[in-house]
Design a protein around this motif. Structure first.
Motif, PDB file in Angstrom:
ATOM      1  N   ILE A  73      -1.294  -5.861   1.300  1.00  0.00           N
ATOM      2  CA  ILE A  73      -2.553  -5.210   1.645  1.00  0.00           C
ATOM      3  C   ILE A  73      -2.337  -3.706   1.696  1.00  0.00           C
ATOM      4  O   ILE A  73      -1.558  -3.203   2.511  1.00  0.00           O
ATOM      5  CB  ILE A  73      -3.074  -5.692   3.017  1.00  0.00           C
ATOM      6  CG1 ILE A  73      -3.133  -7.223   3.057  1.00  0.00           C
ATOM      7  CG2 ILE A  73      -4.424  -5.079   3.329  1.00  0.00           C
ATOM      8  CD1 ILE A  73      -3.372  -7.780   4.457  1.00  0.00           C
ATOM      9  N   ASP A  74      -3.009  -2.998   0.815  1.00  0.00           N
ATOM     10  CA  ASP A  74      -2.959  -1.532   0.848  1.00  0.00           C
ATOM     11  C   ASP A  74      -4.107  -1.040   1.723  1.00  0.00           C
ATOM     12  O   ASP A  74      -5.267  -1.058   1.323  1.00  0.00           O
ATOM     13  CB  ASP A  74      -3.089  -0.967  -0.567  1.00  0.00           C
ATOM     14  CG  ASP A  74      -3.237   0.551  -0.548  1.00  0.00           C
ATOM     15  OD1 ASP A  74      -2.615   1.189   0.339  1.00  0.00           O
ATOM     16  OD2 ASP A  74      -3.983   1.090  -1.381  1.00  0.00           O
ATOM     17  N   ASP A  75      -3.760  -0.594   2.912  1.00  0.00           N
ATOM     18  CA  ASP A  75      -4.774  -0.193   3.886  1.00  0.00           C
ATOM     19  C   ASP A  75      -5.130   1.288   3.707  1.00  0.00           C
ATOM     20  O   ASP A  75      -4.745   2.135   4.492  1.00  0.00           O
ATOM     21  CB  ASP A  75      -4.277  -0.470   5.302  1.00  0.00           C
ATOM     22  CG  ASP A  75      -5.356  -0.229   6.356  1.00  0.00           C
ATOM     23  OD1 ASP A  75      -6.533  -0.078   5.979  1.00  0.00           O
ATOM     24  OD2 ASP A  75      -5.018  -0.172   7.550  1.00  0.00           O
ATOM     25  N   ALA A  76      -5.863   1.572   2.642  1.00  0.00           N
ATOM     26  CA  ALA A  76      -6.374   2.924   2.371  1.00  0.00           C
ATOM     27  C   ALA A  76      -5.271   3.970   2.456  1.00  0.00           C
ATOM     28  O   ALA A  76      -5.434   5.029   3.079  1.00  0.00           O
ATOM     29  CB  ALA A  76      -7.511   3.259   3.342  1.00  0.00           C
ATOM     30  N   SER A  77      -4.155   3.707   1.809  1.00  0.00           N
ATOM     31  CA  SER A  77      -3.019   4.644   1.841  1.00  0.00           C
ATOM     32  C   SER A  77      -3.329   5.917   1.071  1.00  0.00           C
ATOM     33  O   SER A  77      -4.072   5.910   0.088  1.00  0.00           O
ATOM     34  CB  SER A  77      -1.775   3.973   1.251  1.00  0.00           C
ATOM     35  OG  SER A  77      -1.392   2.842   2.004  1.00  0.00           O
ATOM     36  N   SER A  78      -2.701   6.995   1.503  1.00  0.00           N
ATOM     37  CA  SER A  78      -2.881   8.279   0.823  1.00  0.00           C
ATOM     38  C   SER A  78      -1.655   8.649  -0.011  1.00  0.00           C
ATOM     39  O   SER A  78      -1.669   9.663  -0.709  1.00  0.00           O
ATOM     40  CB  SER A  78      -3.160   9.386   1.851  1.00  0.00           C
ATOM     41  OG  SER A  78      -2.114   9.474   2.801  1.00  0.00           O
ATOM     42  N   ASP A  79      -0.587   7.848   0.054  1.00  0.00           N
ATOM     43  CA  ASP A  79       0.575   8.079  -0.801  1.00  0.00           C
ATOM     44  C   ASP A  79       0.506   7.114  -1.990  1.00  0.00           C
ATOM     45  O   ASP A  79      -0.567   6.617  -2.320  1.00  0.00           O
ATOM     46  CB  ASP A  79       1.876   7.925   0.008  1.00  0.00           C
ATOM     47  CG  ASP A  79       2.109   6.489   0.484  1.00  0.00           C
ATOM     48  OD1 ASP A  79       1.199   5.641   0.294  1.00  0.00           O
ATOM     49  OD2 ASP A  79       3.178   6.211   1.041  1.00  0.00           O
ATOM     50  N   ASN A  80       1.634   6.820  -2.614  1.00  0.00           N
ATOM     51  CA  ASN A  80       1.615   5.946  -3.788  1.00  0.00           C
ATOM     52  C   ASN A  80       1.933   4.489  -3.433  1.00  0.00           C
ATOM     53  O   ASN A  80       2.536   3.767  -4.232  1.00  0.00           O
ATOM     54  CB  ASN A  80       2.578   6.466  -4.860  1.00  0.00           C
ATOM     55  CG  ASN A  80       4.027   6.467  -4.386  1.00  0.00           C
ATOM     56  OD1 ASN A  80       4.299   6.633  -3.202  1.00  0.00           O
ATOM     57  ND2 ASN A  80       4.947   6.301  -5.317  1.00  0.00           N
ATOM     58  N   THR A  81       1.529   4.054  -2.248  1.00  0.00           N
ATOM     59  CA  THR A  81       1.726   2.665  -1.833  1.00  0.00           C
ATOM     60  C   THR A  81       1.131   1.695  -2.847  1.00  0.00           C
ATOM     61  O   THR A  81       1.773   0.711  -3.235  1.00  0.00           O
ATOM     62  CB  THR A  81       1.101   2.427  -0.445  1.00  0.00           C
ATOM     63  OG1 THR A  81       1.892   3.088   0.544  1.00  0.00           O
ATOM     64  CG2 THR A  81       1.022   0.943  -0.110  1.00  0.00           C
ATOM     65  N   LEU A  82      -0.099   1.930  -3.259  1.00  0.00           N
ATOM     66  CA  LEU A  82      -0.756   1.026  -4.200  1.00  0.00           C
ATOM     67  C   LEU A  82      -0.019   0.967  -5.530  1.00  0.00           C
ATOM     68  O   LEU A  82       0.136  -0.117  -6.117  1.00  0.00           O
ATOM     69  CB  LEU A  82      -2.208   1.469  -4.417  1.00  0.00           C
ATOM     70  CG  LEU A  82      -3.028   0.604  -5.379  1.00  0.00           C
ATOM     71  CD1 LEU A  82      -3.090  -0.848  -4.887  1.00  0.00           C
ATOM     72  CD2 LEU A  82      -4.442   1.176  -5.547  1.00  0.00           C
ATOM     73  N   GLU A  83       0.453   2.110  -6.014  1.00  0.00           N
ATOM     74  CA  GLU A  83       1.177   2.131  -7.281  1.00  0.00           C
ATOM     75  C   GLU A  83       2.463   1.311  -7.195  1.00  0.00           C
ATOM     76  O   GLU A  83       2.826   0.607  -8.152  1.00  0.00           O
ATOM     77  CB  GLU A  83       1.500   3.573  -7.683  1.00  0.00           C
ATOM     78  CG  GLU A  83       0.304   4.392  -8.155  1.00  0.00           C
ATOM     79  CD  GLU A  83      -0.552   4.907  -7.002  1.00  0.00           C
ATOM     80  OE1 GLU A  83      -0.200   4.650  -5.827  1.00  0.00           O
ATOM     81  OE2 GLU A  83      -1.587   5.553  -7.278  1.00  0.00           O
ATOM     82  N   VAL A  84       3.139   1.393  -6.065  1.00  0.00           N
ATOM     83  CA  VAL A  84       4.362   0.608  -5.882  1.00  0.00           C
ATOM     84  C   VAL A  84       4.035  -0.879  -5.911  1.00  0.00           C
ATOM     85  O   VAL A  84       4.714  -1.678  -6.574  1.00  0.00           O
ATOM     86  CB  VAL A  84       5.054   0.981  -4.552  1.00  0.00           C
ATOM     87  CG1 VAL A  84       6.206   0.016  -4.258  1.00  0.00           C
ATOM     88  CG2 VAL A  84       5.569   2.408  -4.604  1.00  0.00           C
ATOM     89  N   MET A  85       2.980  -1.268  -5.204  1.00  0.00           N
ATOM     90  CA  MET A  85       2.567  -2.674  -5.196  1.00  0.00           C
ATOM     91  C   MET A  85       2.248  -3.157  -6.605  1.00  0.00           C
ATOM     92  O   MET A  85       2.674  -4.243  -7.025  1.00  0.00           O
ATOM     93  CB  MET A  85       1.326  -2.843  -4.302  1.00  0.00           C
ATOM     94  CG  MET A  85       1.567  -2.647  -2.820  1.00  0.00           C
ATOM     95  SD  MET A  85       0.012  -2.834  -1.888  1.00  0.00           S
ATOM     96  CE  MET A  85       0.598  -2.649  -0.202  1.00  0.00           C
ATOM     97  N   GLU A  86       1.508  -2.363  -7.350  1.00  0.00           N
ATOM     98  CA  GLU A  86       1.089  -2.767  -8.696  1.00  0.00           C
ATOM     99  C   GLU A  86       2.272  -2.861  -9.650  1.00  0.00           C
ATOM    100  O   GLU A  86       2.285  -3.722 -10.556  1.00  0.00           O
ATOM    101  CB  GLU A  86       0.047  -1.788  -9.220  1.00  0.00           C
ATOM    102  CG  GLU A  86      -1.293  -1.896  -8.487  1.00  0.00           C
ATOM    103  CD  GLU A  86      -2.296  -0.842  -8.916  1.00  0.00           C
ATOM    104  OE1 GLU A  86      -3.507  -1.077  -8.748  1.00  0.00           O
ATOM    105  OE2 GLU A  86      -1.860   0.223  -9.422  1.00  0.00           O
TER     106      GLU A  86
END
Length: 364
Positions: A73-86
């Motif tokens: 769950i990417d909780d509206a992160s402002s870093d590259n959390t989502l990119e790492v998950m993807e």
């Protein structure tokens, strides 16, 4: 003599709690056995945790379990959390990603993000941890979820902190040890009252039967302990203390960061059930009174009687807490128990005073 009678009464209360804690300290740490390994959804909520995810996603994916999914769950992160998950999702079909955007009604609320992640889970059995948590072994997922049964629908695990040098690290680990000793012991005494989100499992049915986090959705903390406090019963709760099922998190590195973390955590205790609030309050108050009465008794009363009472209490404390520390792989803390206890009593008092003046409304 009145002072010594008061000290004796406090020591008696302290030792009563240690007898309660012995239900865990002398418990066998046998590895749970299950005839069948059920499908599991491993759920991790992350907010600005890119570096931790790079390190820990591979460890979660390496779990020795035949059928599990990893919900990130990417909780509206402002870093590259989502990119790492993807990037990990592109290589592994076990991963499901839930993207959470800030909601005006639940801005910065971890429970809102978790709720969205729970809705994505396809399995009935759910295991939760945090982005900075490293499983102790490849058997963590299987060992924790082996405790599930038709009756046991909520599993309390141990979320430890990594060891390093320095006083702060030891104090954080001691506070974590004492918290675990209490919630494990109360669960074994048929009074479960909390768990930690770093290592917690329950069924989706239990979550929906208790309407999730709705009763405390606006509070900044409590996705773990407040849910357990509401949903746990003597019959539906089990504990898992196998070394293979521990998780290890990165502790705070500064006194200020730890202070702020504990301020947030302690605010949830006032929402516990009355019996739990009473017992937790009595434990803290009796510890505080012990130190106050001990100091006064040595100054103005018969120091020999006071010393006998204090030594009796310390012996009980060392035996019970020492056994628990050994079970939870924290034996290096045992020699310093009185010092750590005194520090935590003062620390908690300062937090209670501070929290009475301020409030917090966001996680992280």
């Amino acid at each position: 003599m009145v002072l010594l009678y008061a000290l004796a009464a406090v020591v008696l209360i302290n030792c009563g709690f240690y007898i309660l804690f012995s239900k865990f300290s002398f418990l066998s740490s046998s590895i749970p056995q299950s005839e069948k390994q059920y499908p599991v959804s491993l759920i991790v909520c992350a907010k600005n945790e890119a570096e931790n995810l790079k390190k820990h996603i591979p460890l979660w994916l390496q779990q020795d379990h035949p059928d599990f999914e990893l919900i990130l769950i990417d909780d509206a992160s402002s870093d590259n959390t989502l990119e790492v998950m993807e990037s990990f999702q592109a290589e592994n079909p076990k991963i499901q990603i839930v993207k959470v955007k800030n909601n005006e009604a639940f801005w910065g609320n971890k429970k809102y993000a978790l709720t969205l992640g729970l809705k994505r889970a396809k399995n009935q059995r759910l295991l939760f941890t945090d982005a900075d948590c490293e499983p102790a072994s490849k058997d963590w997922l299987s060992t924790m979820t082996a405790c599930f049964s038709e009756e046991k629908r909520l599993i309390l695990g141990y979320g430890a902190y990594q060891k390093s040098s320095g006083l702060l690290n030891r104090l954080i680990r001691f506070e974590t040890l004492m918290t675990a000793l209490q919630y494990f012991s109360y669960a074994k005494a048929n009074m479960p009252y909390m768990g930690v989100g770093r290592n917690l499992a329950y069924t989706a049915k239990l979550y929906y039967d208790n309407k999730g986090f709705m009763s405390h959705i606006k509070l900044p903390s409590g996705d773990d302990d407040l849910f357990v406090n509401e949903a746990a019963t003597p019959k539906n709760t089990a504990i898992c203390v196998s070394e293979n099922a521990f998780t290890y998190s990165i502790p705070k590195k500064s006194w200020k960061a730890w202070w702020l973390q504990k301020k947030r955590h302690i605010t949830t205790a006032k929402h516990y059930k009355p019996l739990h609030k009473f017992l937790l309050g009595l434990f803290y108050t009796s510890n505080l009174l012990f130190w106050i009465l001990t100091i006064i008794s040595f100054i103005v009363a018969n120091w020999k009687i006071a010393l006998a009472l204090v030594l009796f209490r310390f012996i009980c404390q060392y035996i019970i807490i020492g056994k628990a520390a050994k079970k939870l792989k924290e034996s290096d803390l045992t020699p310093f128990i009185p010092f750590f206890e005194l520090f935590l009593v003062c620390h908690q008092m300062s937090i209670f005073i501070s929290n009475s003046r301020t409030k917090q409304s966001r996680w992280k």
